[in-house]
Each structure stands twice: as C-alpha cells, then as structure tokens.
Design a protein around this motif. Structure first.
Motif, mmCIF file in Angstrom:
data_model
loop_
_atom_site.group_PDB
_atom_site.id
_atom_site.type_symbol
_atom_site.label_atom_id
_atom_site.label_comp_id
_atom_site.label_asym_id
_atom_site.label_seq_id
_atom_site.Cartn_x
_atom_site.Cartn_y
_atom_site.Cartn_z
ATOM 1 N N GLN A 1 0.834 -1.211 0.000
ATOM 2 C CA GLN A 1 0.000 0.000 0.000
ATOM 3 C C GLN A 1 0.860 1.250 0.000
ATOM 4 O OE1 GLN A 1 -3.027 0.635 2.904
ATOM 5 N NE2 GLN A 1 -4.178 -1.199 2.386
ATOM 6 N N SER A 2 1.877 1.239 0.837
ATOM 7 C CA SER A 2 2.742 2.413 0.947
ATOM 8 C C SER A 2 3.488 2.653 -0.378
ATOM 9 C CB SER A 2 3.731 2.198 2.091
ATOM 10 O OG SER A 2 4.647 3.251 2.157
ATOM 11 N N MET A 3 3.983 1.585 -0.968
ATOM 12 C CA MET A 3 4.688 1.721 -2.247
ATOM 13 C C MET A 3 3.744 2.200 -3.347
ATOM 14 S SD MET A 3 7.329 -1.550 -2.227
ATOM 15 C CE MET A 3 7.759 -1.244 -3.949
ATOM 16 N N ALA A 4 2.524 1.699 -3.336
ATOM 17 C CA ALA A 4 1.556 2.138 -4.350
ATOM 18 C C ALA A 4 1.305 3.634 -4.237
ATOM 19 C CB ALA A 4 0.248 1.360 -4.214
ATOM 20 N N ARG A 5 1.100 4.105 -3.005
ATOM 21 C CA ARG A 5 0.820 5.539 -2.833
ATOM 22 C C ARG A 5 2.012 6.394 -3.271
ATOM 23 N NH1 ARG A 5 -2.567 3.546 1.442
ATOM 24 N NH2 ARG A 5 -4.699 4.236 1.032
ATOM 25 N N GLU A 6 3.202 5.889 -3.080
ATOM 26 C CA GLU A 6 4.387 6.678 -3.442
ATOM 27 C C GLU A 6 4.764 6.524 -4.917
ATOM 28 O OE1 GLU A 6 7.726 6.090 -0.816
ATOM 29 O OE2 GLU A 6 9.163 6.848 -2.281
ATOM 30 N N LEU A 7 4.677 5.311 -5.430
ATOM 31 C CA LEU A 7 5.270 5.038 -6.746
ATOM 32 C C LEU A 7 4.283 5.112 -7.910
ATOM 33 C CD1 LEU A 7 7.580 2.047 -5.735
ATOM 34 C CD2 LEU A 7 8.206 4.471 -5.965
#
Lengths: 229, 229, 229, 229
Positions: free
Chosen positions: D158-164
C-alpha cells in the motif's frame, strides 16, 4: 445540566439496558418504538417517557423529535437501534420484505440521524450512536437484506462522522458481533458468557459517550470471548 | 455457444464500453435503461437490443428478464450499473431523494441480482457483476446517501457471493475509485490518464468474467495512477 | 486483589498517562524501556518499578517478565507501546533501519505477547493490549517501514485474539489515528483538542480492560474530532 | 520491445506458472530462489535464466538485480513470492523461527521492492507485484508469524503504491485466499477446482499487468468457487 437521551427502537434487550444505565447516570431518557405499550413497565421503572414512532417514516421521525423536545428538551444523545431482517435463499426472498429491511435498518437511521443533527448543530454539541451487527462488515449467505441494511447504516455513520465531528457532534457505530442475551436467548449454562450481555454492551456505549473530543472512537466492535470470527 | 450479456443502467460511459467490448468478444448484448431511446445509436452500432426498465421497480425487473430471455435467451452475464445520488449537508438533504438513492443504487441491485440468480441457478452457471465506487468503502462528508446505497450494494454482493459461488455463479464487485472519463468529463490534457478510461475498466470486467472458477475474484478496485487514496 | 500492570515502551506520553491512570485505579505498575533512567521521576511519582528492556531482544524480554514477577507478581495486564520508524522516499531508506523498524514495532510485540501469554494461560486470565497507529490500517507514501511494522502488529493481535480469547485472555488493538499531545507536540491554541490527549486514550484503554468477557472489543480506533480521515 | 520479468521465490507452483505464462507472452524471464538448482528443468523448458538469492539478505538482493540486469536488462516487472511460516500454539513458537518468517515474508519484499523501484524510477516505468494470502487480511489462531509477515507485506505494498504509482510504477498485491494446487496438493477428484489453479492465478497477474494506467488495481483477491470465507 441534565442530559437528555433518546433511544430509538426499544424492542431488544440492548435498548432496555441502555435506558437503565443512562437513567442511573442521571440522564432523562426518552424511548421510541413502533409499539410503545411494550415499554410501559420499563418507562415506569426508570421514569422515562415513551413514544410511538415508526423510524422509517418521514412524518413520524420529525414528530418524535418535536414531542421529545417539548416534553424533556432537545436530546444530547440519540441511539439508533432498529433493524428488520428477512432471511432465506436469495431467490425465495420477498422483495417487499427486502425493501422493509432496507428502510428500517438503514433509511430510518438517516431520518433519525438527520433530525438529531439539526438540533445538535444548532446547540453546538451532541452524540449520535448507531448499532450495527456482524452483518455490518460481512455479508452472510442467505442473509442479503440484513447485510444491505447494516452495510448501508455503516456507510451513513462514516459519512456523518466525517461531516459532523468537526462540528462537535460525536458519531459512533458499534458492531455487535454475536448474539445478544435476552429472555428469548438466555446464556447457556454450560458455556457462560457466550452471548453478549446487553449491560456490558451498554457500558461500552456509555464509555464512548464519555470520551473527550480529542480522542473519539468512530467504530467499536464487541463479541463474546468464545465467539469464532 | 454465444453468450448473452445483460447490462442494466446504461447512462454512463462504462455501460457503453462494456457493451462494445462484450459485442466485440462475440456476445449478444441486451441493454436496459429507464430511458432506452438514449441507447438507439449504441444499440444499432453493436447490434444490441435495448429495453426500458426502472431497476428499482418490482414489476419492471421481472418483465425485463422475461423480454430479454424471449428475445435473446437467458443471460449468462448480468452487470448492474445504476446509481442515483443526492449530495449536500446532511441536514439539508431531501428525504425523498435519499430514499430514491437507496432504492436505485442498492435495492435495484437486489431485484436484478435475484432475477438473474433465478435463471442462473436453473441453468447451473452465470456471472453477476456489480459496479461500486469510492463510496462503497468510504463514507464521505456531505454524501451520506451515496455511501448508504453503495455500502449496501457491497453487502449484497458479498452475501450473494457466499451463497451463489458454490453453485457455480460468479459474483463480483468492482470499486471504481475515481472519476470515469466521458464526454462530460474529458481527460485533462495536462494530466493524462487521471480519469478512468471506461474501456480499461471494461477490460478488467471481462478479465474477471474469464477467470476459471478455481480462482475467482470477488472484489477488484481500480483507480488512475495519479489518484490520491 | 491488586492487579499488576506491565507497560512496555515508556518513551511516549501515552505510557506515562497509562501508568498514572492504572496506579490511580489501584494497580501496581511496572514500566519497561530501553532507557529506564528516563522513567525515574514518573516511577517515583506513582510508586512504580521500572526496568531496562530492549523489547526486540530475545533475551531481554523473558528476563523482564522474570524480574517483574519476582518483584511484583505476574502481570494481569500487559501493554505493548514500542515502535520505531524511519521515513523518506522508498529508494533512500536504509535497510538496516527498516529492519530495526520491523523488529521494534512488530517482532517485539510477539516477544512480549508470547511471554505474557505464557503466564496468563497458566493463571487462566489476563489482558494484552497493543498500540497501533494510522499506519496500522493505511500504508502512507514515504513511510513503508512504519506500515510494515504496524500492519504486522495488527496481524499478530488478531491472531492472538482468535487463539487466546477463548482461553480467557483479552487481546485488544488500538488504532491511534492522529498525533498524540506531548511536551514536544503541544495542542495548538487556535485549534483546541486537535491532538490526542494521552489521558483520554488511556481512559479508553482502561474502559476496554474493564469490559466483561461477554462483550470484548478487539479493535478500537481513536482520533481527534477535527482529524481528517 | 521485449519485457524482462523477474520472479523471486520460485519454490511454489505459482512461480512456475507465472514463468511459463510470461515466457509464452514473449517476455524474457529471470527466476531467483535460494536453491536455484530446483529450477534447472523449468529454466531449460522456457529459456529462462535462474539465480541464487536469499530474498531476506541485504547483500543478495542488490547482487541479484545487478546480475539480472547484466544478463537480460533491467526488469520491467518484478514479482515477490517468498514466504516462510511457522505454526503452532503461540507460546510454543520458536522466536528464531518467527523472526525468519517476518524477514522472508515481509522484509525481503522491502529489499526486492526497493531494488526494483530504483531501476524503475530511473527508467520511468515498471510493475511490482506482491503475493499475499488469506493471512494478509485475517490473523488466524496458531499462525501469528504468517499473519505478521503477510499483513506487513500488505502494508508495504500500500505504501509503495501511494508513493510510486504517481511515478508510473504499478504496484499490486494479490490475496490468494485458498490452497494452491500442486504436485503435493492435487485437486481432489470429488471436488474439482476446490484448489486454486496456479495457471488461473497467473492469468490474473498478467491481466493486472496489462491494465492501462488510468485504471490500475492495487489489490485483487482470488479464491476457489467452493471456498468458505
């Protein structure tokens, strides 16, 4: 100052337990139900007023708030408990009953929540509590109408919380994840505390009501210690 | 064997994209809408039938299935797209409009899902797809009616999946988390692909339809690459 | 009988507030921290014991429980508060720091939960409380390590609840969804109560501890009235 | 242009099915595993390269990406499949094994995701896929370590999706909710398709890879038609 509590939907043991606990904590209590004569004994016991109201009726709900306000004052606290369910294989469900389930379980929550919010916004404070169920977060087989109503009520509570909390109105939604103890559903002797004690649920409602606004809960779920989930 | 697809609620760009993609993949397509004249051009373009139907009407929905079945055969695939919303501060919402939002967005899903399930259970297979929105999983301020309807529809889909999937009927729910591109909502030049391409959504619906039953998805969410969430 | 409370991770204002509230309610309190000298004043103030413990150390944690038990008795109540975070663009994160975040925030929760469960299962009762954060349920950009740790801790709490609650051990997980007020983060004058009052949080922990086992909560989230979510 | 796919963790049937499907769709495939000799036959079959890599090792992972890039080019697509679990009553779990479960299931996902993101950000595109399980969203009794690892991996995704995602890198997380068919776990004759066909799962991974960036899915769950949930 004495707080006024309005509890809508008084058929279940939970409403009676809430009424007693609120009265014991010094609140004035109003009870509303489609069949208020059922509430006579309870109302006498705790000195509460009781009112006839079909919570899914667009005319009954404003009339209820008018009467309660005239009799006791504007409610500081409103609890919405009504639900209606119809069960069975999806293809056998009666669409008229399904509509009723949606109207009582969910739409009535909107009507009551809206009427409560009107007064509370004017007065600058208040608490609105909604009672959910396991079906609020999980749609069970052969129980679509209850899931539709309870999911919908949860969506209402979330939306109201996002809108009303910054205006000092606390909105909370309780997921009652198990059977509530009652005369019809006594706690089994061989498995104590495997049904939810309505007094225990009521205490958690009161605890949430007493939270300072810097640390409000929106959703609290409760279940018996031995409940599978 | 040619598959029959019934798409209910054809106002949005999504329904048209689904209809085109299904037709392109060899399906016979039926379109249903409250105002079917809007569908004339599309129906001609892809050789589809179109029908008048108020999805929240207890009489219209069975009549729709009867007509489609007579004309094309029983649908193998049914998509439920209708929704109705009313927005604004909670206390200003018109209760009649709120009821309509609940009936179109959620109750119609039940009526269509039940009618679809009746035929599919008899035939031993089928797929029922429901279109959700951001509001299916998050209740936004000033948008309680849409949350009530879309949360409720999600509860319906979950319940139907648990009941019908073991009977070989695939139920899926799609969370469309962003604005869908359309003539009224074109993709902004300076920020390409920041609205959902309905053709892209439709492809994912088709992908889910083609899943083998050993690996069915119940819920798939989609959003543009730049969408905050 | 006097209850024994062990609070692990005492750096934050929350642990101090819990310690004071528990002491005020008649419990004997043990505090554990990597740098226990920081706790001298608090320990004196409330008559608590304090211990040095790296919660992510496989040797420190059993030693802590041994010491606490020898000094005060076996804890009836254990709270796990430690967390460690490292922030920044994903590709710039130091993998050593990320491992530390996972070990302190999540693995330490396992070590402490396991040690607590050993004694509580033997004694037939107990409560284990875990402190989560917004990151427990939402992974934010540039904050993957905190999400990894806090999601993982939530998974631990759920698993422990399913296993231990039917054995009379209450497991609860709190989602603290906002900034906690502290000397370093005072409540802004112009926006009162927009940070979480640690005393308010602590009261809700105590309320959950006091729930009868027929109506236990597993997860409670708290946020300030004006917090966007 | 030929796409390069790197699949990490090739022990399970899922990785082999992904490798075959990717190769069939014209991609160059690299396989990585702690014991790459197990991959000889598969690598020969589809013309893939295979590499030794402990996904939880801070030195192995960068070395893997260096080798793959030198041999085939920078991966356009990276799949993270490894997991390690230890089961049993919470109080009997070996803390060393629990740490390993967390490191392989979750921390390795960070190491691989970070290495993948470094190259993809430079090249301006890419896809990173994480394989989850039922335990990603539900912590089961006697299985805390797997829940800790899989919840944590979901937080990472989730965190990577929001950032990347706003940087044109698609991040997706798959919840495999049931047993995957394999030589060791054949589909039972009397209950066909009650285990997940790895070929079916792989197809959904490919479908998600092919989504246009205006309609990306972050999370897709899959389960057999007869799976209780």
């Amino acid at each position: 100052m004495t707080e006024i509590a309005l509890i809508v939907g008084t058929g279940s043991g939970l409403s009676a337990s809430l009424a007693r606990l609120f009265a014991k904590n010094g609140m004035k209590v109003a009870l509303a139900s489609r069949k208020p004569q059922k509430l006579d004994a309870l109302a006498r016991e705790i000195g509460a007023r009781h009112y006839a109201c079909d919570a899914s009726s667009r005319s009954d709900v404003p009339a209820l708030f008018k009467s309660v306000t005239a009799d006791l004052g504007a409610p500081d606290l409103v609890v919405y408990n009504p639900s209606y369910r119809t069960r069975g294989p999806l293809i056998e469900l009666d669409p008229v009953e399904v509509e009723k389930a949606l109207m009582v379980t969910c739409y009535g929550g909107f009507l009551v929540g809206q009427a409560a919010a009107r007064q509370m916004l004017e007065r600058g404070h208040g608490s609105i509590l909604f009672t959910g169920a396991s079906a609020s977060v999980k749609g069970y087989a052969q129980s679509a109408p209850f899931a539709m109503g309870k999911f919908g009520l949860r969506g209402l509570a979330q939306s109201m919380a996002r809108e009303l909390q910054p205006k000092n109105i606390h909105v909370a939604h309780f997921v009652i994840d198990g059977g509530v103890r009652s005369a019809r559903r006594p706690d089994p002797n061989e498995r104590p505390d495997s049904t939810l004690d309505p007094g225990g649920i009521a205490q958690t409602y009161l605890d949430v009501l007493r939270q300072p606004r810097s640390a409000w809960s929106l959703e609290v779920e409760m279940r018996p210690w031995v409940e599978p989930f």
